[in-house]
Design a protein around this motif. Sequence first.
Motif, mmCIF file in Angstrom:
data_model
loop_
_atom_site.group_PDB
_atom_site.id
_atom_site.type_symbol
_atom_site.label_atom_id
_atom_site.label_comp_id
_atom_site.label_asym_id
_atom_site.label_seq_id
_atom_site.Cartn_x
_atom_site.Cartn_y
_atom_site.Cartn_z
ATOM 1 N N GLN A 248 1.971 40.271 24.676
ATOM 2 C CA GLN A 248 2.330 38.977 24.098
ATOM 3 C C GLN A 248 3.769 38.587 24.442
ATOM 4 N N LEU A 249 4.558 39.549 24.923
ATOM 5 C CA LEU A 249 5.962 39.280 25.231
ATOM 6 C C LEU A 249 6.102 38.583 26.580
ATOM 7 N N THR A 250 7.114 37.725 26.666
ATOM 8 C CA THR A 250 7.432 37.059 27.931
ATOM 9 C C THR A 250 8.280 37.993 28.795
ATOM 10 N N ASN A 251 8.018 38.024 30.077
ATOM 11 C CA ASN A 251 8.780 38.847 31.029
ATOM 12 C C ASN A 251 8.832 40.321 30.610
ATOM 13 N N VAL A 252 7.689 40.847 30.177
ATOM 14 C CA VAL A 252 7.635 42.243 29.747
ATOM 15 C C VAL A 252 7.679 43.166 30.964
ATOM 16 N N SER A 253 8.414 44.252 30.855
ATOM 17 C CA SER A 253 8.499 45.225 31.939
ATOM 18 C C SER A 253 7.183 45.991 32.052
ATOM 19 N N PRO A 254 6.671 46.224 33.259
ATOM 20 C CA PRO A 254 5.424 46.984 33.408
ATOM 21 C C PRO A 254 5.557 48.435 32.950
ATOM 22 N N ASP A 255 6.784 48.928 32.856
ATOM 23 C CA ASP A 255 7.020 50.309 32.422
ATOM 24 C C ASP A 255 7.268 50.433 30.920
ATOM 25 N N LEU A 256 7.215 49.300 30.193
ATOM 26 C CA LEU A 256 7.603 49.310 28.792
ATOM 27 C C LEU A 256 6.690 50.203 27.945
ATOM 28 N N MET A 300 8.206 45.741 12.002
ATOM 29 C CA MET A 300 9.293 45.156 12.780
ATOM 30 C C MET A 300 8.856 44.857 14.208
ATOM 31 N N MET A 301 8.048 45.740 14.785
ATOM 32 C CA MET A 301 7.567 45.527 16.149
ATOM 33 C C MET A 301 6.720 44.252 16.228
ATOM 34 N N ALA A 302 5.872 44.029 15.215
ATOM 35 C CA ALA A 302 5.041 42.828 15.199
ATOM 36 C C ALA A 302 5.886 41.565 15.020
ATOM 37 N N LEU A 303 6.857 41.616 14.091
ATOM 38 C CA LEU A 303 7.690 40.440 13.836
ATOM 39 C C LEU A 303 8.533 40.072 15.052
ATOM 40 N N LEU A 304 9.155 41.071 15.689
ATOM 41 C CA LEU A 304 9.996 40.787 16.854
ATOM 42 C C LEU A 304 9.166 40.295 18.030
ATOM 43 N N THR A 305 7.954 40.804 18.149
ATOM 44 C CA THR A 305 7.059 40.310 19.200
ATOM 45 C C THR A 305 6.652 38.869 18.919
ATOM 46 N N ASN A 306 6.396 38.555 17.670
ATOM 47 C CA ASN A 306 6.007 37.189 17.286
ATOM 48 C C ASN A 306 7.091 36.183 17.665
ATOM 49 N N TYR A 307 8.368 36.588 17.497
ATOM 50 C CA TYR A 307 9.486 35.708 17.851
ATOM 51 C C TYR A 307 9.924 35.882 19.308
ATOM 52 N N ASP A 308 9.191 36.738 20.048
ATOM 53 C CA ASP A 308 9.446 36.957 21.478
ATOM 54 C C ASP A 308 10.927 37.266 21.739
ATOM 55 N N LEU A 309 11.438 38.196 20.938
ATOM 56 C CA LEU A 309 12.846 38.563 21.043
ATOM 57 C C LEU A 309 13.160 39.136 22.421
ATOM 58 N N ALA A 310 14.300 38.732 22.964
ATOM 59 C CA ALA A 310 14.715 39.219 24.284
ATOM 60 C C ALA A 310 15.097 40.699 24.209
ATOM 61 N N HIS A 311 15.319 41.282 25.386
ATOM 62 C CA HIS A 311 15.745 42.682 25.514
ATOM 63 C C HIS A 311 14.712 43.649 24.912
ATOM 64 N N SER A 312 13.433 43.366 25.154
ATOM 65 C CA SER A 312 12.369 44.241 24.625
ATOM 66 C C SER A 312 12.467 45.652 25.189
ATOM 67 N N ILE A 313 13.120 45.796 26.338
ATOM 68 C CA ILE A 313 13.278 47.122 26.940
ATOM 69 C C ILE A 313 14.141 48.025 26.061
ATOM 70 N N ILE A 314 14.854 47.440 25.106
ATOM 71 C CA ILE A 314 15.701 48.211 24.184
ATOM 72 C C ILE A 314 15.004 48.408 22.840
ATOM 73 N N TRP A 315 14.541 47.278 22.236
ATOM 74 C CA TRP A 315 14.053 47.405 20.859
ATOM 75 C C TRP A 315 12.643 47.991 20.759
ATOM 76 N N VAL A 316 11.794 47.828 21.768
ATOM 77 C CA VAL A 316 10.457 48.431 21.693
ATOM 78 C C VAL A 316 10.543 49.963 21.726
ATOM 79 N N SER A 381 -2.839 41.905 12.880
ATOM 80 C CA SER A 381 -3.386 43.246 12.642
ATOM 81 C C SER A 381 -2.269 44.272 12.494
ATOM 82 N N PHE A 382 -1.177 44.108 13.244
ATOM 83 C CA PHE A 382 -0.021 44.999 13.091
ATOM 84 C C PHE A 382 0.648 44.789 11.731
ATOM 85 N N LEU A 383 0.724 43.553 11.279
ATOM 86 C CA LEU A 383 1.321 43.279 9.970
ATOM 87 C C LEU A 383 0.454 43.841 8.848
ATOM 88 N N VAL A 384 -0.863 43.792 9.012
ATOM 89 C CA VAL A 384 -1.770 44.393 8.031
ATOM 90 C C VAL A 384 -1.553 45.903 7.983
#
Length: 423
Positions: A248-256, A300-316, A381-384
Motif C-alpha cells: 500500500q506504500l508509495t515507492n516501497v523498496s523491493p527489499d523492505l 503503528m505500522m497500520a496507521l503509518l501505512t495509512n498516511y503513507d509516511l515517507a522513509h518507510s525503509i526506516i520505520w517499517v 485488519s491490522f487495526l483489528v
Amino acid sequence: MGEKLGQNKNFITLMTAQAISSLGDWLSIVAIITLVGLKWEATPLQMSLIILSLALPMALLGPVSGAVADRMERKTLMIVSDVVRGLLILLLTLAANVWMVYACLFTIGIFSSVFIPAKNGKLKELVKDEHIKGAMSLTSMIDSSTKVLGPLVSGILVTAIGTYNVFYIDSATFFLSAVLILFLPKTMNEGMTRKSNGKQGPSFKEEMMEGLSFIRQSSYLMYGLFLLGVSLLILQLSDSQIIILLRQLTNVSPDLFGYAVTCSGLGMLFTGIFLSKKTNYNAFLYMCLGVLGIGLGFGMMALLTNYDLAHSIIWVPGLALVAGLSAGLVFIPFQAATQEKTPVHMTGRVFGVINSTTTTATIIGPLAGGALATVIGIIPSFLVTSSLLIILFFISILFKNRVEQEDPHVTESQPGTQGAASR
C-alpha cells in the motif's frame, strides 16, 4: 558453587545439535519453495499446502508425540528423528511431482513433532532448575538466529550451487546433529524404569491425557498457554499479511519485506540475550508486556501505512524490531517457566500439548487473516489485530494476581530425575 550453564558440556552439545538442525530446516524450506514455486510453477493453493504438510502433523500429533517422548529414551528418539528426516530430505532430490514433496514433508513433520518434546525433555534432564530460564533463553536465541541466517544463507546457496545441492547440505545437517546427540548421556525415564522393574504402568492413552491434566492443575500454565495461543493466533492474522500491507506504500523498496523479517528475528534474538542474563523475573508480567508491545507495533505500522509516511525503509524495520522484541517476551518466559514448573518425567507430554497449540494457531491464523483482510481491507485488519492484542493485555493484567496464586504441588520438581544420567 555449582556448575555454570556455560560449563555444562552436555547442554552445549545439545544446543550445538539444535543450531545445526535448525539452520538446516530453514535451508530446506527456502529450497523447496524455490523448486516448487519457480521451477514447477505451482499454484497458490499448492504453495499453501507445502507449509500445511509440514505443520499439520505437529498440530495433530503434539500430545501423542509428547507421550512417546516421556515413555521412551529421549536420546534415541532424537537420533532416530534426525536420521529419518535426513533421509527424507535426500528423497526430495528424487521427487518428480508436488505430491511426493507433500508426502515427504508430512513425514518430516511427524518426526519433528517427536523431536521437539524429546529435546525439551532432554534439556530438563541436563540442566539444573536454577539454570532453566537461561537455558530456554539460549534455545530461543538459536531459533531466532537461524530464522535470520537460514533464509539468507539458503538464498545464496540456491543461487550459487543449485536447489538439489542445498538438499544434500540440509540432509548432512541432520546427520551431523544425530552424531552430536550420540555423545549425550542416556537417562532412564519413568516409563523405562517401570518396564525394567516389570511394573504395569498407565496405558498410553492415560499417559497422553496426563499432560493435559497437569496443565489444568496449574493456573499459570493454563492461562499462560491460553495467552500464548490466543496472542499467537491474533498475531498470525496480520503477520502473514505484512507483505500485502507494504504494497500500500508509495515507492516501497523491493527489499523492505526482507528487512522487516530480519529485524523481527533480530528482535527475538535481542530479547533472548537480555533474558539469558536474568534468572529472576516475573514471567507472566513479561508475557503481558510482550502482548502489548506486539499490539502497539502492528497498530503503528497500520496507521503509518495509512498516511503513507515517507522513509518507510526506516520505520517499517524499526516497528518490526519492536514486534520481534515483544514476541520474545511472550514466548521465552512462558517456555522457561513451563520448564521450571514441569517435572522431568512430564516434560514431553506438557511440551507436546504446547507445541500442538502453537502450531494450530500458526495454521488457523494466516487462513483467518487472509479472509479478514479480504472482507474489511488490509489496514483495518491490522487495526483489528492491534486492538485485540491491546484488549488481551488489559484482560491479562486484571487476572495477573489470580494466575500467580500457584498450587505448591504443581511446581514440585520430581526427585531423583535430574542428574541421573548414565552413558
